[in-house]
Design a protein around this motif. Structure first.
Motif, PDB file in Angstrom:
ATOM      1  N   GLU A 378     -15.997  -3.381  10.766  1.00  0.00           N
ATOM      2  CA  GLU A 378     -16.894  -4.235   9.978  1.00  0.00           C
ATOM      3  C   GLU A 378     -17.772  -3.390   9.048  1.00  0.00           C
ATOM      4  O   GLU A 378     -18.019  -3.773   7.901  1.00  0.00           O
ATOM      5  CB  GLU A 378     -17.753  -5.091  10.903  1.00  0.00           C
ATOM      6  N   GLY A 381     -16.023  -2.495   6.007  1.00  0.00           N
ATOM      7  CA  GLY A 381     -15.697  -3.618   5.140  1.00  0.00           C
ATOM      8  C   GLY A 381     -14.275  -4.121   5.299  1.00  0.00           C
ATOM      9  O   GLY A 381     -13.703  -4.684   4.358  1.00  0.00           O
ATOM     10  N   ASN A 383     -11.357  -6.607   6.568  1.00  0.00           N
ATOM     11  CA  ASN A 383     -11.167  -8.005   6.947  1.00  0.00           C
ATOM     12  C   ASN A 383     -10.381  -8.061   8.248  1.00  0.00           C
ATOM     13  O   ASN A 383      -9.184  -7.756   8.282  1.00  0.00           O
ATOM     14  CB  ASN A 383     -10.427  -8.754   5.834  1.00  0.00           C
TER      15      ASN A 383
END
Length: 448
Positions: A378, A381, A383
């Protein structure tokens, strides 16, 4: 530079805790959390196909007292870990000040995070680590230890060699001498017998003894020419091969490459006092300059070629540095992506458990690893819903391939620039032009 292998998790935990004690001034980690490094290492090792007992490796990188600050030492430790492990292995680096001198501890997992293969440890890998450490210290203008030529030998063997009393060593010396002096294998045998050796098993016909054996006059027993006894260079097959190769080398007269040489300095007293020697040097210098000029054309063309090759090598090297950063970051993401996927079911089970405390106690390491992996992904960044480990691995392989090609390019450019600079120096010197200083030449080479 000291290196040791960690074979069990108890020893790993002891080593790891020691790196985090009060003497540690700086602490960093890669592809693992400081709080859960033992779990991170274990996860990777559990997926390893090899069955060797190695769990981790522990390196100690020490610096001369008062020579380096804590921040710089820690930065060098991380640079060493990155250069050695190339973003494949999880590691922890700590910088200590508890022994009166600054030193780094580097502990890295024995299995890599991409293919889960074990780190290949051998004598050559130790010398490679030491070479990398020395190069980094030189880059930071720090001193390095110049090792002796004879390391890794027992003191008694070294002492007996110094005294000339190791009779196996003397046999090897005599064999080497006779190989250098002999033109054929038969001549070698004659020379050894002339030195007083009794020889048996020297023939190659069917039914002959497997090993040649030598007995000096003052000894009662024979010594075999085997890999175990005298060494692999002293079997009868290898002795004959060494003599034949020596004869082949003599038969081939290599063409002299004058352009690869440096001009002979005729300002020395021995040239001034010997017209014959000075005439020989003048002819040799003419050959060097002529071949250099024939190969490169005009001086302006040569200087242009050096500038172009320097810039090409510099660009390729810069691309390699940038790729190394991308590869390191991607390898860390792949590691956490695998860890996240493998432990997701335990997180779901924990959320659905009727007795969460009991479930956590049973699957503590898996739940902790899931939480750490999710947090790191996370932060990067990523997904999580569209996470595709195979796609990430394919991208990693492409980057590694590109890095290999660019590394080859800049090394070729570096080599060619050295050769072109030598030719330029020869021509400038021969034509009586101002020579670039040694520092100028060094700076031009280091710009790559």
């Amino acid at each position: 530079m000291l290196a040791s292998i960690i074979y069990n998790y108890g020893k790993f935990c002891d080593n790891f805790k020691s790196t985090l004690k009060l003497g540690a001034y700086f602490v960093s980690s890669y592809a693992c959390s400081l709080e859960t490094a033992a779990y991170d290492f274990k996860y990777t090792l559990d997926h390893c196909r090899e069955n060797s007992p190695n769990k981790a490796y522990h390196l100690i990188q020490a610096f001369a007292p008062g020579e380096v600050g804590f921040e710089e030492a820690h930065r060098i430790g991380k640079e060493l870990a990155d250069k050695l492990l190339e973003g494949k292995y999880s590691y922890v680096v700590t910088t200590h000040i508890d022994k009166g001198h600054v030193h780094n501890h580097i502990i890295f997992c024995a299995a890599d995070n991409i293919e889960h293969n074990k780190y290949h440890d051998c004598k050559q890998s130790y010398y490679h680590i030491r070479k990398l450490s020395d190069e980094l210290c030189k880059e930071h203008n720090l001193s390095v230890i110049i090792p002796g030529a004879q390391r890794g030998r027992k003191y008694k063997e070294w002492q007996s060699d110094q005294n000339g009393s190791a009779w196996k060593t003397q046999i090897r010396k005599n064999i080497n001498f006779c190989i250098k002096s002999a033109s054929t294998y038969e001549e070698f045998l004659l020379l050894m017998r002339a030195k007083g050796y009794e020889i048996k098993g020297e023939t190659f016909e069917e039914g002959a003894a497997k090993y040649i054996s030598f007995r000096p006059l003052d000894k009662e027993r024979f010594v075999r020419g085997s890999a175990k006894s005298l060494g692999k260079e002293y079997t009868k097959e290898r002795i004959r091969e060494r003599i034949e190769k020596k004869r082949e080398r003599k038969a081939v007269i290599p063409k002299k490459d004058y352009s690869a040489r440096r001009l002979i300095d005729t300002s020395d007293e021995k040239f001034r006092s010997s017209p014959g020697l000075q005439r020989w040097a003048t002819i040799e210098n003419l050959k060097i300059a002529a071949q250099s000029y024939n190969e490169v054309g005009s001086l302006s063309e040569l200087e242009h070629k050096i500038a172009v090759k320097t810039e090409a090598g510099k660009s390729a090297k810069q691309c390699v540095v940038e790729l190394e950063h991308r590869i390191k970051d991607l390898a860390e993401i792949i590691k956490y992506a695998q860890q996240y996927k493998a432990n997701l079911s335990y997180h779901i089970g924990y959320k659905k458990a009727k007795n969460p405390d009991a479930y956590f106690r049973r699957y503590e390491s898996q739940i902790i690893l899931y939480g750490g992996a999710r947090r790191m992904l996370e932060q990067a960044g990523i997904n999580l819903k569209g996470l595709n480990v195979d796609k990430l691995k394919a991208e990693y392989q492409e980057l590694m391939k590109l890095k290999s090609e660019l590394t080859s390019t800049y090394k070729d450019c570096e080599k060619e620039v050295r050769e072109l600079n030598r030719k330029l120096e020869n021509l400038n010197q021969y034509l009586g032009k101002d020579m670039p200083t040694t520092q100028d030449t060094k700076n031009r080479q280091q710009s790559l």
